[in-house]
Design a protein around this motif. Structure first.
Motif, PDB file in Angstrom:
ATOM      1  N   SER A  88       0.812  -1.217   0.000  1.00 11.75           N
ATOM      2  CA  SER A  88       0.000   0.000   0.000  1.00 11.75           C
ATOM      3  C   SER A  88       0.846   1.267   0.000  1.00 11.75           C
ATOM      4  CB  SER A  88      -0.924   0.033   1.218  1.00 11.75           C
ATOM      5  OG  SER A  88      -0.178   0.265   2.388  1.00 11.75           O
ATOM      6  N   GLY A  89       2.071   1.164   0.457  1.00  9.37           N
ATOM      7  CA  GLY A  89       2.921   2.338   0.550  1.00  9.37           C
ATOM      8  C   GLY A  89       2.729   3.117   1.842  1.00  9.37           C
ATOM      9  N   GLU A  90       1.749   2.736   2.660  1.00 11.23           N
ATOM     10  CA  GLU A  90       1.527   3.374   3.961  1.00 11.23           C
ATOM     11  C   GLU A  90       2.545   2.831   4.965  1.00 11.23           C
ATOM     12  OE1 GLU A  90      -0.818   5.621   4.737  1.00 11.23           O
ATOM     13  OE2 GLU A  90      -1.907   5.579   2.843  1.00 11.23           O
ATOM     14  N   GLN A  91       3.014   3.693   5.850  1.00  7.66           N
ATOM     15  CA  GLN A  91       3.983   3.248   6.849  1.00  7.66           C
ATOM     16  C   GLN A  91       3.246   2.705   8.066  1.00  7.66           C
ATOM     17  OE1 GLN A  91       6.888   6.158   7.823  1.00  7.66           O
ATOM     18  NE2 GLN A  91       8.268   4.654   8.683  1.00  7.66           N
ATOM     19  N   THR A  92       3.435   1.423   8.360  1.00  6.29           N
ATOM     20  CA  THR A  92       2.740   0.766   9.475  1.00  6.29           C
ATOM     21  C   THR A  92       3.636   0.555  10.687  1.00  6.29           C
ATOM     22  OG1 THR A  92       3.294  -1.432   8.641  1.00  6.29           O
ATOM     23  CG2 THR A  92       1.200  -0.473   7.916  1.00  6.29           C
ATOM     24  N   TYR A  93       4.920   0.794  10.560  1.00  7.28           N
ATOM     25  CA  TYR A  93       5.890   0.533  11.631  1.00  7.28           C
ATOM     26  C   TYR A  93       5.793  -0.911  12.097  1.00  7.28           C
ATOM     27  CZ  TYR A  93       5.985   5.629  11.713  1.00  7.28           C
ATOM     28  OH  TYR A  93       6.089   6.949  11.359  1.00  7.28           O
ATOM     29  N   PHE A  94       5.777  -1.832  11.141  1.00  2.00           N
ATOM     30  CA  PHE A  94       5.564  -3.247  11.455  1.00  2.00           C
ATOM     31  C   PHE A  94       6.649  -3.822  12.348  1.00  2.00           C
ATOM     32  CE2 PHE A  94       8.008  -3.306   7.538  1.00  2.00           C
ATOM     33  CZ  PHE A  94       8.917  -4.330   7.740  1.00  2.00           C
ATOM     34  N   ARG A  95       7.837  -3.283  12.311  1.00  2.00           N
ATOM     35  CA  ARG A  95       8.912  -3.810  13.160  1.00  2.00           C
ATOM     36  C   ARG A  95       8.639  -3.585  14.648  1.00  2.00           C
ATOM     37  NH1 ARG A  95      11.509  -1.762   8.682  1.00  2.00           N
ATOM     38  NH2 ARG A  95      12.676  -3.295   7.487  1.00  2.00           N
ATOM     39  N   LEU A  96       7.828  -2.588  14.965  1.00  2.00           N
ATOM     40  CA  LEU A  96       7.495  -2.334  16.362  1.00  2.00           C
ATOM     41  C   LEU A  96       6.603  -3.422  16.951  1.00  2.00           C
ATOM     42  CD1 LEU A  96       6.903   1.528  16.484  1.00  2.00           C
ATOM     43  CD2 LEU A  96       8.840   0.229  17.355  1.00  2.00           C
ATOM     44  N   PHE A  97       5.989  -4.271  16.104  1.00  2.92           N
ATOM     45  CA  PHE A  97       5.199  -5.383  16.617  1.00  2.92           C
ATOM     46  C   PHE A  97       6.072  -6.433  17.293  1.00  2.92           C
ATOM     47  CE2 PHE A  97       1.916  -3.669  13.869  1.00  2.92           C
ATOM     48  CZ  PHE A  97       0.777  -3.874  14.616  1.00  2.92           C
ATOM     49  N   LEU A  98       7.367  -6.375  17.090  1.00  6.10           N
ATOM     50  CA  LEU A  98       8.279  -7.292  17.785  1.00  6.10           C
ATOM     51  C   LEU A  98       8.484  -6.874  19.240  1.00  6.10           C
ATOM     52  CD1 LEU A  98      10.958  -7.804  14.993  1.00  6.10           C
ATOM     53  CD2 LEU A  98       9.090  -9.328  15.644  1.00  6.10           C
ATOM     54  N   LEU A  99       8.287  -5.597  19.526  1.00  8.15           N
ATOM     55  CA  LEU A  99       8.473  -5.107  20.900  1.00  8.15           C
ATOM     56  C   LEU A  99       7.509  -5.769  21.892  1.00  8.15           C
ATOM     57  CD1 LEU A  99       9.989  -3.133  22.756  1.00  8.15           C
ATOM     58  CD2 LEU A  99       8.262  -1.433  22.170  1.00  8.15           C
TER      59      LEU A  99
END
Length: 98
Positions: free
Chosen positions: A37-48
């Motif tokens: 989608s090109g939207e920034q979801t900050y998916f890496r923060l789901f590892l926190l």
């Protein structure tokens, strides 16, 4: 008493694995959505939250009480609030904004 504590330790550590699997599924959904989608979801923060819930689970497995550990409660609370924020933001990007 020793048997109940070891059963508690087993259950606390065992329940972390399905939770981690569910959070990794949400991580993959967020990553997929960001990629296409090109939207920034900050998916890496789901590892926190995965890491924080793991720390809390290990803390509770190491203590001799079922609840009431200040550090364990704080870590799990921070993980829950972080997860709530991230999931709400992902929902907003995927559903509400479309």
């Amino acid at each position: 008493r020793i048997m109940s504590l070891s059963l508690n330790q087993f259950l606390v550590l065992y329940m972390w694995f399905p939770l981690a699997a569910l959070l990794m599924l949400i991580f993959l959904i967020a990553r997929f959505f960001e990629k296409f989608s090109g939207e920034q979801t900050y998916f890496r923060l789901f590892l926190l939250p995965v890491i924080l819930f793991g720390i809390g689970a290990v803390r509770y497995a190491g203590t001799e009480q079922i609840g009431g550990d200040i550090f364990g409660d704080t870590v799990m609370g921070i993980a829950g609030i972080t997860l709530l924020f991230l999931c709400t933001r992902l929902y907003w990007l995927m559903i509400v904004r479309r």
